[in-house]
Enzyme design. Structure first.
Site, PDB file in Angstrom:
ATOM      1  N   HIS A 356     -17.130 -30.403   9.000  1.00  0.00           N
ATOM      2  CA  HIS A 356     -16.301 -29.198   8.823  1.00  0.00           C
ATOM      3  C   HIS A 356     -14.913 -29.308   9.439  1.00  0.00           C
ATOM      4  O   HIS A 356     -14.197 -28.307   9.496  1.00  0.00           O
ATOM      5  CB  HIS A 356     -16.986 -27.976   9.444  1.00  0.00           C
ATOM      6  N   LYS A 549      -3.608 -23.755  12.374  1.00  0.00           N
ATOM      7  CA  LYS A 549      -3.638 -22.669  11.389  1.00  0.00           C
ATOM      8  C   LYS A 549      -2.277 -21.966  11.283  1.00  0.00           C
ATOM      9  O   LYS A 549      -2.012 -21.214  10.381  1.00  0.00           O
ATOM     10  CB  LYS A 549      -4.734 -21.666  11.743  1.00  0.00           C
TER      11      LYS A 549
HETATM   12  C1  26V Z   1     -16.403 -27.320  17.562  1.00  0.00           C
HETATM   13  C2  26V Z   1     -16.869 -27.040  18.809  1.00  0.00           C
HETATM   14  C3  26V Z   1     -16.718 -28.071  19.818  1.00  0.00           C
HETATM   15  C4  26V Z   1     -17.627 -27.877  20.978  1.00  0.00           C
HETATM   16  C5  26V Z   1     -17.652 -26.476  21.464  1.00  0.00           C
HETATM   17  C6  26V Z   1     -18.018 -25.478  20.403  1.00  0.00           C
HETATM   18  C7  26V Z   1     -17.486 -25.814  19.075  1.00  0.00           C
HETATM   19  C8  26V Z   1     -17.602 -24.899  18.061  1.00  0.00           C
HETATM   20  C9  26V Z   1     -17.127 -25.199  16.811  1.00  0.00           C
HETATM   21  C10 26V Z   1     -16.532 -26.400  16.560  1.00  0.00           C
HETATM   22  C11 26V Z   1     -16.055 -26.817  15.234  1.00  0.00           C
HETATM   23  C12 26V Z   1     -15.789 -25.743  14.342  1.00  0.00           C
HETATM   24  C13 26V Z   1     -15.603 -26.278  12.985  1.00  0.00           C
HETATM   25  C14 26V Z   1     -15.305 -25.179  12.028  1.00  0.00           C
HETATM   26  O1  26V Z   1     -15.575 -24.014  12.251  1.00  0.00           O
HETATM   27  N1  26V Z   1     -14.747 -25.551  10.929  1.00  0.00           N
HETATM   28  C15 26V Z   1     -14.407 -24.606   9.891  1.00  0.00           C
HETATM   29  O2  26V Z   1     -15.489 -24.618   8.965  1.00  0.00           O
HETATM   30  C16 26V Z   1     -15.265 -23.727   7.891  1.00  0.00           C
HETATM   31  C17 26V Z   1     -16.516 -23.741   7.046  1.00  0.00           C
HETATM   32  O3  26V Z   1     -16.655 -24.990   6.445  1.00  0.00           O
HETATM   33  C18 26V Z   1     -14.040 -24.133   7.110  1.00  0.00           C
HETATM   34  O4  26V Z   1     -13.807 -23.202   6.093  1.00  0.00           O
HETATM   35  C19 26V Z   1     -12.818 -24.199   8.025  1.00  0.00           C
HETATM   36  O5  26V Z   1     -11.725 -24.716   7.320  1.00  0.00           O
HETATM   37  C20 26V Z   1     -13.124 -25.074   9.224  1.00  0.00           C
HETATM   38  O6  26V Z   1     -12.077 -25.009  10.177  1.00  0.00           O
END
Ligand code: 26V
Length: 811
Positions: A356, A549
């Site tokens: 993602h 963003k």
């Molecule tokens: C990373 C981490 C790192 C460790 C701590 C907690 C944490 C929580 C989330 C993340 C990664 C988040 C990735 C994310 O939300 N990506 C989004 O996913 C959407 C659904 O596919 C997409 O539409 C967005 O473009 C994308 O940024």
């Protein structure tokens, strides 16, 4: 579901009597909410039992969707809608002198997610149930979800999110589903009674996982019910009565507290790597409990684990559940006696992974020592996966640097994305562009050796929540025009294209937007006191606050307008309102400063009524699913302005589009596909393309040259130093042109500024032509069908999961 108003009323009266010993005349809204929710939960349970029987009978393959986040929002309205019982409950409550809408307001959002990733998981559960694919979601039952945001002195303050009192009613505690998860200790090899070499984990700490099931009904006659299982962490050992009796209460409580910490809070971080040990424990806890539960059920049904890939798909949503790979290996070998080769074959044929994000800081890496200490057996298995993988690519005489890039263990780090690619059957990105980018960048070496592993599934949103439920006016116009089949066949929205030159229909689209704006302005006035002008253009950017963003780019544009109006307050311009909603991770200082900038700018405008009439800025406090449901139907412009190549997909772009907002955006994520569907004339695209970003970067991007040569930009950046509402933002000006510790303006706001303001200008001119604008809105709605999560799920089922729908005998 077939239930009359009277039947529903009887059920509600019964719950009120049993749980609160009260009659409706004396009950308050909270008690009515709980009674209604409990009735609905029973109905869901009944439906689920019927559905489960069908699945077991047909021994269908099931998908197990593992995700650290589910951004559920409120459930009551959605459940009533999906069960087809909204009218009956509405009538019933009227008879009791309550309004259903008022009761909906008693429910807090279940904010068990950060942003797009978690909301996607929730939309998928809706589509899985509606299309009747056998599915189960797994996550943690965080006691505190994503923090509640307050704005104090224009700054974000994070408060705990107490969602449970109203959210707990949806959960069925499953005391029969309890599993033990081990941490720490040491690994020991031993020989079993038959002389076979085995491995066990000794002297560790154990924590129990208790299941709480939430039922999610699909919509329509053929719909199924999916289960979302939320694990609670609890102490696996008995209460320390000895310490308690001796008066050492702290010690007595210690073990319980430590265990419970695991499901205490959701990490408030999005795209920001947090190497916290607790987060690693949370991730392992989720996968271990979920897989143990799955294997137990599987053995009950099929007596052997060897046919697991035929009956189960495990989907890792991002790398957070990556430990499913070594954990499945551990269970198959240590608990079920399989050899390494047998276990590996089953694992790789069962697990799939969705990426993602390409943001380097969000690609999870764990410090190897922490990993070894917290999960010694899992570490040993991961090392062996890595060793075998490296040996196999070395045998192919691959270039050493390429091999290094693919190692799971490298430089004292454990790279979770590499583990996912090596241990999965399929790997997908979430938009066409993103799926190409991952093959060309972060996974390019893997793509050379496993070209068939990589695929794309473009994200989607459930149009039943994001259009039909949240925008009833538009939904009824669409039903009037093309009938109700689009509820379950979103592709039929394209039938609206035949009204593209129909003046009456176009006028109605415009009137509906106007009515929604008016409603939203009333709602905001009532809930916050802020006065919005519904005659102005509502231009919205809602998403987690992150540099890539580029909320800052939007602010720079607004400051530019603000300066123009300050020079010439009489300037004849069409009024615009810019609406922002965003939470920033608590530790992400720069993002928090941008929130402060938006709020200070807003405050300064409120003090100047002449400007406010033409240009306004509002920041939505505590932006969440419910706020989005109010705001999106009222928005006219959808700001999707990330730096090209950085936003994996975006999903608010889809929610806006289906509600008739027009996108102002870059060629990034799913914006590209939205543009292809609606055509260039129905979207405002600006800015650098992905390759141009790369080129500008390689050429040594220097924002200060732009600053020096462009008077407009210079003025805007300088104005940040003066600041707004008494607060200077020199730090942000420095970030844009001096950089201090890193490259200045790393997300190229200044490079895209000119093209952005030009596109916004074109958009403003188009907006003045109401007929043209309404036509654009209509085309956007008509072309949004493909962005329904029903389509995404059908793609996953066909191309990745090889899943069949449950057969329902039509009544
Ligand atoms: C990373 C981490 C790192 C460790 C701590 C907690 C944490 C929580 C989330 C993340 C990664 C988040 C990735 C994310 O939300 N990506 C989004 O996913 C959407 C659904 O596919 C997409 O539409 C967005 O473009 C994308 O940024």
């Amino acid at each position: 579901m077939n239930k009359t108003t009277n039947e529903v009323q009887e059920l509600v009266l019964d719950k009120l009597a049993r749980y609160f010993a009260i009659t409706p005349e004396r009950a308050n809204e909270d008690q009515i909410y709980k009674a209604v929710a409990l009735v609905v939960r029973d109905l869901l349970l009944q439906k689920k039992q019927e559905n489960n029987a069908r699945i077991a009978e047909g021994k269908y393959k099931r998908v197990y969707y593992l995700c650290m986040e589910f951004l559920i929002g409120r459930s009551l309205k959605n459940n009533l809608f999906n069960l087809g019982l909204t009218e009956q409950f509405d009538e019933c409550l009227k008879k009791m002198n309550f309004s259903l809408d008022g009761i909906f307001e008693r429910e807090s959002d279940a904010g068990l997610g950060n942003g797009g990733l978690g909301r996607l998981a929730s939309c998928f559960m809706d589509s899985l149930a509606t299309l009747n694919y056998p599915a189960m979601g797994f996550t943690l039952r965080y006691q505190y979800g994503l923090f509640r945001q307050r704005i104090v002195d224009n700054q974000q303050v994070e408060l705990p999110d107490m969602w449970l009192p109203s959210g707990e009613v949806w959960m069925m505690p499953r005391s029969d589903k309890r599993f033990t998860v081990n941490f720490g200790g040491r690994v020991e090899e031993y020989h079993d009674a038959n002389g076979k070499m085995c491995v066990r984990n000794l002297d560790g700490d154990s924590v129990d996982a208790l299941a709480n099931d939430v039922m999610i009904s699909g919509y329509g006659d053929n719909a199924g019910v999916s289960v979302l299982r939320l694990w609670t962490a609890t102490s696996s050992t008995q209460f320390d009565m000895r310490s308690f009796s001796q008066g050492d209460y702290e010690k007595a409580m210690q073990r319980e507290n430590e265990a419970e910490l695991i499901s205490k809070v959701l990490y408030p971080s999005d795209d920001h790597s947090q190497g916290k040990q607790l987060r690693l424990q949370q991730e392992y806890f989720l996968v271990s409990a979920s897989l143990q539960s799955r294997l137990k059920d599987h053995l009950r049904l099929y007596k052997s684990v060897k046919n697991l890939p035929d009956k189960a798909v495990i989907h890792a949503n991002d790398t957070h559940p990556a430990l499913a790979i070594p954990e499945l290996m551990r269970l198959l070998m240590d608990e079920h006696g399989l050899s390494w080769d047998e276990a590996w074959d089953i694992t790789v044929r069962t697990v799939n992974y969705t990426n993602h994000t390409v943001m380097a800081e969000a690609l999870e890496k764990w410090d190897e020592n922490t990993f070894r200490n917290v999960l010694p057996r899992i570490y040993a298995i991961t090392c062996e996966i890595n060793r075998r993988f490296v040996a196999s690519v070395e045998a192919q005489h691959l270039d050493g640097r390429k091999i290094d890039a693919m190692r799971i263990l490298n430089n004292n780090q454990v790279k979770m994305a590499n583990l996912c690619v090596i241990g999965s059957q399929k790997v997908n990105g979430v938009s066409a562009l993103h799926s190409e980018i991952i093959k060309d960048t972060i996974f390019s070496e893997f793509n050379e050796i496993y070209p068939d592993k990589f695929t794309n599934v473009t994200n989607g949103i459930t149009h039943r929540r994001w259009l039909i439920q949240s925008n009833p006016r538009l939904a009824s116009l669409i039903t009037e025009l093309i009938g109700p089949d689009f509820y379950t066949k979103p592709e039929q929205l394209s039938g609206l294209m035949k009204f593209v030159s129909d003046k009456t229909v176009l006028d109605k689209i415009g009137d509906i937007k106007q009515a929604n704006k008016k409603d939203y302005a009333d709602y905001v006035k009532k809930t916050t006191g802020f006065v919005l002008n519904p005659e102005s253009r509502f231009d919205t950017q809602i998403k987690r606050l992150h540099e890539y963003k580029r909320q800052l780019l939007n602010v720079l544009k607004i400051v530019h307008y603000y300066l123009e109006l300050s020079d010439n307050p009489e300037k004849n311009v069409a009024p615009q309102t810019f609406i922002f909603g965003a939470k920033a991770a608590g530790s992400y200082m720069h993002a928090k400063r941008i929130i402060q900038l938006i709020n200070c700018l807003s405050q300064e405008i409120q003090k100047n009524p002449k400007i406010k009439k033409k240009l306004d800025v509002m920041f939505v406090e505590n932006y969440n699913v419910t706020q989005a449901e109010h705001l999106i139907p009222a928005s006219e412009v959808s700001e999707q302005i990330s730096l090209a190549g950085k936003e994996a997909s975006g999903t608010s772009n889809m929610k806006f589009m289906i509600n008739g907002a027009v996108t102002l955006g870059t060629l990034d994520g799913a914006n590209v596909e939205i543009g292809e569907r609606v055509g260039d004339e129905n979207i405002f695209i600006f800015g650098l393309k992905t390759e141009e970003v790369e080129r500008a970067w390689r050429a040594g991007y220097n924002s200060s040259t732009i600053y020096t040569h462009n008077d407009e930009i210079k003025r805007v950046v300088d104005r940040l130093r003066v600041g707004f509402a008494g607060e200077s933002f020199s730090d942000i000006a420095d970030y844009l042109i001096a950089g201090n510790y890193q490259v200045a303006d790393p997300y190229m706001c200044l490079l895209d500024f000119e093209d952005y303001t030009k596109a916004a200008q074109r958009m403003g001119e188009t907006y003045a032509d109401k007929k043209k604008w309404n036509k654009m809105a209509l085309v956007n709605i008509a072309q949004a069908g493909i962005f329904s999560s029903d389509r995404s799920i059908a793609d996953y089922a066909k191309n990745i999961w090889n899943l069949k729908k449950v057969k329902v005998n039509s009544k």
